[in-house]
Write an enzyme that holds these catalytic residues in place. Structure first.
Site, PDB file in Angstrom:
ATOM      1  NE  ARG A 206      41.422  12.283  75.505  1.00 51.82           N
ATOM      2  CZ  ARG A 206      42.744  12.141  75.349  1.00 51.82           C
ATOM      3  NH1 ARG A 206      43.215  11.561  74.267  1.00 51.82           N
ATOM      4  NH2 ARG A 206      43.586  12.599  76.263  1.00 51.82           N
ATOM      5  CG  ASP A 275      37.196  29.187  79.616  1.00 55.19           C
ATOM      6  OD1 ASP A 275      36.100  28.745  79.254  1.00 55.19           O
ATOM      7  OD2 ASP A 275      37.598  29.130  80.794  1.00 55.19           O
TER       8      ASP A 275
END
Length: 490
Positions: A206, A275
């Protein structure tokens, strides 16, 4: 995506060959005790107790893929000193293909040293190069990707702005991916995302989305505006924004946005969750999954990782357990009407768009599933009103339903596109619509707007009716007729 499809995907992970391109680094942790002030300067003295060095940066994406059982190869540029050689050795010990690594005497392999004492980080020391790689190195890496692209099912790009991922290299890799039909999934960084234009998918969080779009994200509307701004700038068909405790949002150029709530039960540490998301999305697309299905798996994995402390990976067994647990949660989707009314009021205050549809769904078939999936894409949540056995008998005769309401409810609740299900005993869902007040009433395209029960009611408070295309020739009646015909002939 149901439980069986998820399990099949996990079984196929060892067959996947994935190329990771990006900034490799070492994460060093130095733990100690601090009980005195230095006589040389007003600073604390740390007595070292233990040290640890781990793969960081793009290396954490590699760790995730290796833990999942994928065959992983890497392309990057390292310094040719001890750190670079150690990093290559570490990768090779994990079974990672390192033929795409280049070494440069003028570069420093990124190494971040964190000093920790008294349960907190006291200092971080960074040793690294941030200069862009040379044009010759850029061409060498692009040539490696070009020559070996046919060996991979997906290319994952992990950018930490350390100079490896130049615009020229990124555009070459994206072009190769398009030419070979390979998904190129990128975890981006920085303010200017134009260097990623044309990628299959970007996965910013975000804050990164705010920075790159220039739009402050304070609610669902501003999130949508930021996403659309980025998609126009970067010429993207699809953008996926990871939103921490709020889950994942997928934005498509065709407007079919999907919002997945977080799968986390407790959040201890969000480090490395991005990740993990990149790894599962890449593996999913490489295995041929639709972006929404790959995102659901990535969301499930992220929910596991944030429940751990430190940069973590997720194992196949942990995913299997989470998938099994989700199967047990099917019962929780089936609600009474008063409880459901309260739940939807809460979701509505959060800005969620609620879609409602209804039907008998006796002998579930592909037409039903496709219809429900399309209805779900109309908003943020799909509520299904299911006709009870008694109401079906009144509507279709004494020989129906073939499947009891209890079984039908549990089969339907197992579909990921359905958020809540309620059984109703009336001949029409009109009373239920008045209680739940959905934003959108979805019905099949075999109806016309004038024949949809509840249209006037829904439109009276500002809602709307949407007609969803159906799969031709698919119906419970047709299935019953085929069965009877075959057995009569037999």
């Amino acid at each position: 995506m149901d439980q069986i499809q998820m399990e099949n995907f996990l079984d196929r992970l060892p067959e996947l060959r994935v190329l990771v391109i990006g900034d490799l680094m070492l994460d060093e942790y130095v733990w100690g005790r601090t009980e005195r002030i230095s006589p040389e300067a007003p600073v604390q003295v740390v007595d070292v107790v233990r040290e640890d060095i781990r793969l960081g940066g793009a290396g954490n994406v590699i760790n995730n893929l290796v833990t999942l059982g994928c065959e992983v190869h890497v392309a990057s540029v390292l310094g040719d000193g001890q750190d670079g050689l150690w990093l290559r050795q570490c990768l090779e010990e994990k079974g990672v293909g390192t033929a795409g690594l280049l070494f440069d005497a003028l570069r420093t392999t990124s190494r971040k040293t964190r000093i920790l004492a008294a349960h907190q980080q006291m200092l971080r020391i960074d040793r690294e190069s941030r200069e862009p790689i040379s044009a010759a190195q850029e061409e060498q890496l692009a040539d490696f990707v070009r020559r070996h692209a046919g060996e991979f099912q997906a290319i994952l790009v992990s950018d930490y702005l350390k100079g490896v991922l130049t615009e020229g290299l990124l555009q070459a890799v994206i072009a190769i991916g398009k030419e070979r039909g390979l998904p190129v999934v990128i975890d981006p960084k920085g303010r200017d995302y134009r260097k990623y234009r044309g990628a299959t998918l970007l996965t910013p969080n975000r804050k990164e989305t705010e920075t790159a779009s220039g739009v402050s994200i304070v609610d669902e509307e501003s999130l949508h505006r930021a996403a659309r701004t980025l998609m126009e700038q970067v010429e993207l068909e699809t953008l996926m924004v990871t939103r921490s405790e709020e889950g994942i949002s997928i934005f498509s150029r065709d407007g079919g946005d999907v919002h997945l709530p977080t799968e986390a039960r407790e959040v201890f540490d969000v480090t490395g969750a991005g990740d993990t998301v990149l790894s599962l999305i890449g593996a999913g697309l490489g295995a041929g999954l639709a972006i929404e299905d790959a995102a659901r798996l990535a969301n499930l994995a992220a929910g596991i990782v944030v429940g751990k402390v430190g940069t973590s990976t997720v194992t196949v067994e942990e995913l299997r357990q989470a998938i099994a647990l989700r199967g047990q949660e099917v019962d929780a989707k089936i609600k009474g009407r008063e409880e459901l009314k309260h739940l939807l009021e809460v979701e509505r205050r959060r800005g969620k768009t609620i879609v409602f549809t209804n039907g008998c769904f006796d002998l579930l078939h592909v037409g039903h599933v496709k219809y429900l999936q399309q209805a779900r894409r109309l908003g943020d949540m799909l509520v299904l009103g299911l006709n009870s056995d008694a109401s079906i008998r009144r509507l279709k005769g004494p020989n129906r339903p073939l499947i009891s309401e209890h079984e039908r409810a549990h089969i339907l609740a197992a579909l990921s596109c359905i958020d809540y299900l309620v059984v109703f005993d009336e001949d029409t869902p009109l009373e239920l619509l008045g209680l739940l007040r959905p934003d959108i009433l979805a019905k099949g395209a075999d109806y016309t707007p004038d024949t949809v029960v509840g249209r006037d009611l829904v439109e009276s408070y500002g809602g709307r009716v949407e007609l969803v295309p159906l799969v031709d020739g698919r119906s419970t009646t047709n299935i019953i007729e085929r069965i009877l015909d075959r057995y009569e002939k037999g």
